[in-house]
Design a protein around this motif. Structure first.
Motif, PDB file in Angstrom:
ATOM      1  N   PRO A   1      25.640  53.597  94.344  1.00  0.00           N
ATOM      2  CA  PRO A   1      27.026  53.741  93.887  1.00  0.00           C
ATOM      3  C   PRO A   1      27.871  54.633  94.788  1.00  0.00           C
ATOM      4  N   ARG A   2      27.288  55.679  95.330  1.00  0.00           N
ATOM      5  CA  ARG A   2      28.043  56.563  96.232  1.00  0.00           C
ATOM      6  C   ARG A   2      28.464  55.816  97.489  1.00  0.00           C
TER       7      ARG A   2
ATOM      8  N   GLU B   1      28.775  52.548  97.810  1.00  0.00           N
ATOM      9  CA  GLU B   1      29.729  51.498  97.432  1.00  0.00           C
ATOM     10  C   GLU B   1      31.137  52.073  97.273  1.00  0.00           C
ATOM     11  N   TRP B   2      31.246  53.248  96.726  1.00  0.00           N
ATOM     12  CA  TRP B   2      32.546  53.874  96.547  1.00  0.00           C
ATOM     13  C   TRP B   2      33.202  54.177  97.890  1.00  0.00           C
TER      14      TRP B   2
ATOM     15  N   ARG C   1      34.604  50.988  99.272  1.00  0.00           N
ATOM     16  CA  ARG C   1      35.844  50.587  98.598  1.00  0.00           C
ATOM     17  C   ARG C   1      37.054  51.361  99.125  1.00  0.00           C
ATOM     18  N   LEU C   2      36.831  52.601  99.525  1.00  0.00           N
ATOM     19  CA  LEU C   2      37.924  53.406 100.062  1.00  0.00           C
ATOM     20  C   LEU C   2      38.306  52.997 101.483  1.00  0.00           C
TER      21      LEU C   2
ATOM     22  N   THR D   1      36.889  62.873  97.779  1.00  0.00           N
ATOM     23  CA  THR D   1      37.303  61.942  96.728  1.00  0.00           C
ATOM     24  C   THR D   1      36.100  61.380  95.984  1.00  0.00           C
ATOM     25  N   VAL D   2      35.102  60.953  96.740  1.00  0.00           N
ATOM     26  CA  VAL D   2      33.927  60.315  96.146  1.00  0.00           C
ATOM     27  C   VAL D   2      33.135  61.291  95.284  1.00  0.00           C
ATOM     28  N   ASP D   3      33.016  62.526  95.746  1.00  0.00           N
ATOM     29  CA  ASP D   3      32.151  63.497  95.075  1.00  0.00           C
ATOM     30  C   ASP D   3      32.911  64.451  94.164  1.00  0.00           C
TER      31      ASP D   3
ATOM     32  N   GLN E   1      27.935  62.324  90.034  1.00  0.00           N
ATOM     33  CA  GLN E   1      27.565  60.909  89.982  1.00  0.00           C
ATOM     34  C   GLN E   1      26.131  60.764  89.499  1.00  0.00           C
TER      35      GLN E   1
ATOM     36  N   ASN F   1      24.420  57.839  89.898  1.00  0.00           N
ATOM     37  CA  ASN F   1      23.731  56.849  90.736  1.00  0.00           C
ATOM     38  C   ASN F   1      22.807  55.971  89.903  1.00  0.00           C
TER      39      ASN F   1
END
Length: 460
Positions: free
Chosen positions: A76-77, A79-80, A83-84, A155-157, A161, A163
């Motif tokens: 998931p990390r 993938e995020w 996406r950015l 932003t992601v962290d 998360q 996961n």
């Protein structure tokens, strides 16, 4: 358990044509292919990696495994981040490019490979995978991440998360007050545990032998277990080939101990592959007659290999545990010389399950398992329990085990069975919380995996 994960032949040749894996792919290209099979086709790493290994350079195998397991662990990390950085999602035939981005980002964030080398190798892998047109995109996205790494990760962290898939997180929240600890443990790399064969050495003596070979190990509450400070190849373990030690999680090792096998008894190890529990039973009771049963023919070889390494004998049979009548006569023939009915003194039922307790060893489970899978698994477990109970002698013992942390497969499963069988009695286990139905081990850093045990006696 992990045996319930789907098998695959997706990387083999089709219609006589060679697949890309026949061209000696780089570790990055192979990793992207494998990750695609996991995410889009529901295939397991435990099936994909052994299949591709013979077609890889031996020196590339450690990196291949590190990338595949690592991407699944922190998916998931990654993938995020994508996406950015990518305006339009990569779908259909371009999904392999998406997987190459996952491979490149994982190397940059989680390995010691120099970032520019990781980017170059990911870009080069695109050519091997017939995605030349996307080499510029790969190069641009990965280099942009290097430039904007700090702001992107901020932003992601921003929030913690898991996961993990949301459905599993919700089930853990409802069951365990310490659900965050379970998730954190799942996201770690697992320790390497050994089971010391007491017929050759005590755990303490073997720990000293390891130290003499430069390997540091730590004891555990389990009398046969040692945890290595750092994983090593089994070729480095003293007398491994002669059966002095076996690689097995510390909590999995309780199965044969709790079963308490005795010499001369007839014992069934149901769902036995790859044979670790079978060999442990025979270490404890070398004169017992053990039947090792598994439904998958291709997994029987692992049982016989493990038996051979430890110089042990057992009756190894392919059969469906829900239908004992289809394999019990064959077992009787090999044990007694005729097909007359036999019943077991003890049964170890290592039931097929969601494998939610061994996620750190098999992180692809998070993305292969679905919430709707749980109810059918629970029903299969109940069918096996009910069928095998009929093959148990009066006053016999059945030890039910799973590598799940979900109550539906564990405590609730046994509560249902006890309610339906007046001749079943729950036996105490040597662990805290004696009022609970069975005992649930949870995964822990530097500890064991998630395992559940319940011990049942058949009332005469």
């Amino acid at each position: 358990m992990t045996k319930t994960l789907q098998k695959t032949t997706a990387l083999s040749t089709k219609n006589g044509k060679k697949s890309p894996t026949d061209k000696n792919l780089s570790a990055r290209a192979a990793a992207a292919q494998i990750i695609l099979q996991v995410l889009d086709h529901g295939k397991s790493l435990s099936a994909l990696l052994p299949e591709i290994q013979p077609r890889m350079k031996p020196q590339d195998l450690p990196l291949l495994q590190e990338i595949c397991f690592g991407v699944c662990r922190v998916l998931p990390r990654l993938e995020w981040i994508i996406r950015l950085l990518v305006d339009k999602p990569l779908k259909g035939k371009t999904r392999i490019v998406h997987c190459l981005l996952l491979v490149g980002l994982y190397q940059i964030l989680y390995t010691r490979i120099p970032p520019h080398a990781a980017i170059n190798e990911a870009v080069n892998a695109a050519r091997q995978l017939k995605s030349d047109n996307f080499r510029g995109l790969l190069n641009g996205v990965l280099r942009r991440f290097l430039r904007e790494r700090e702001s992107v990760l901020a932003t992601v962290d921003k929030h913690w998360q898991t996961n993990h898939p949301e459905w599993l997180v919700n089930k853990l929240k409802k069951t365990y007050p310490n659900w965050r600890d379970i998730i954190d443990a799942n996201n770690q790399k697992p320790p390497m545990w050994l089971r010391v064969n007491r017929n050759h050495s005590s755990a303490e003596n073997y720990r000293q032998r390891l130290a003499e070979n430069g390997i540091t190990a730590f004891p555990a509450e389990n009398p046969h277990a040692l945890r290595l400070e750092s994983p090593v190849s089994v070729s480095q373990l003293p007398h491994f080939a002669e059966g002095w030690a076996t690689v097995q999680d510390v909590h999995a090792q309780w199965s044969a101990i709790l079963l308490e096998p005795q010499n001369g008894e007839l014992i069934l190890d149901a769902c036995a592959a790859p044979g670790g529990k079978t060999t442990h039973i025979l270490e404890q009771a070398p004169q017992a007659k053990v039947v090792a049963l598994d439904v998958e023919e291709n997994r029987l070889k692992r049982i016989t290999e493990n038996l051979a390494r430890l110089n042990q004998q057992a009756v190894v049979i392919c059969g469906d545990a829900t239908r004992p009548e289809t394999w019990l006569p064959q077992a009787a023939q090999q044990i007694t010389g005729n097909k007359s009915a036999v019943k077991f003194d003890r049964i170890l039922l290592d039931a097929p399950c969601s494998a939610t307790g061994v996620i750190r060893r098999h992180p692809d489970i998070k993305w292969l398992r679905r919430e709707q899978d749980i109810a059918p698994l629970v029903e299969i477990q109940h069918q096996i329990l009910t069928a095998l109970w009929q093959t148990l002698k009066p006053n016999g013992i059945l030890l039910y085990a799973t590598c799940s942390v979900l109550p539906d497969e564990n405590g609730r499963q046994i509560a249902r069975f006890l309610a339906e069988h007046s001749d079943a009695q729950l036996e105490p286990l040597p662990f805290p919380a004696p009022q609970a139905i069975g005992h649930q081990f949870l995964p822990a850093e530097n500890g064991g995996d998630g395992f559940y045990y319940a011990k049942l006696r058949k009332i005469a």
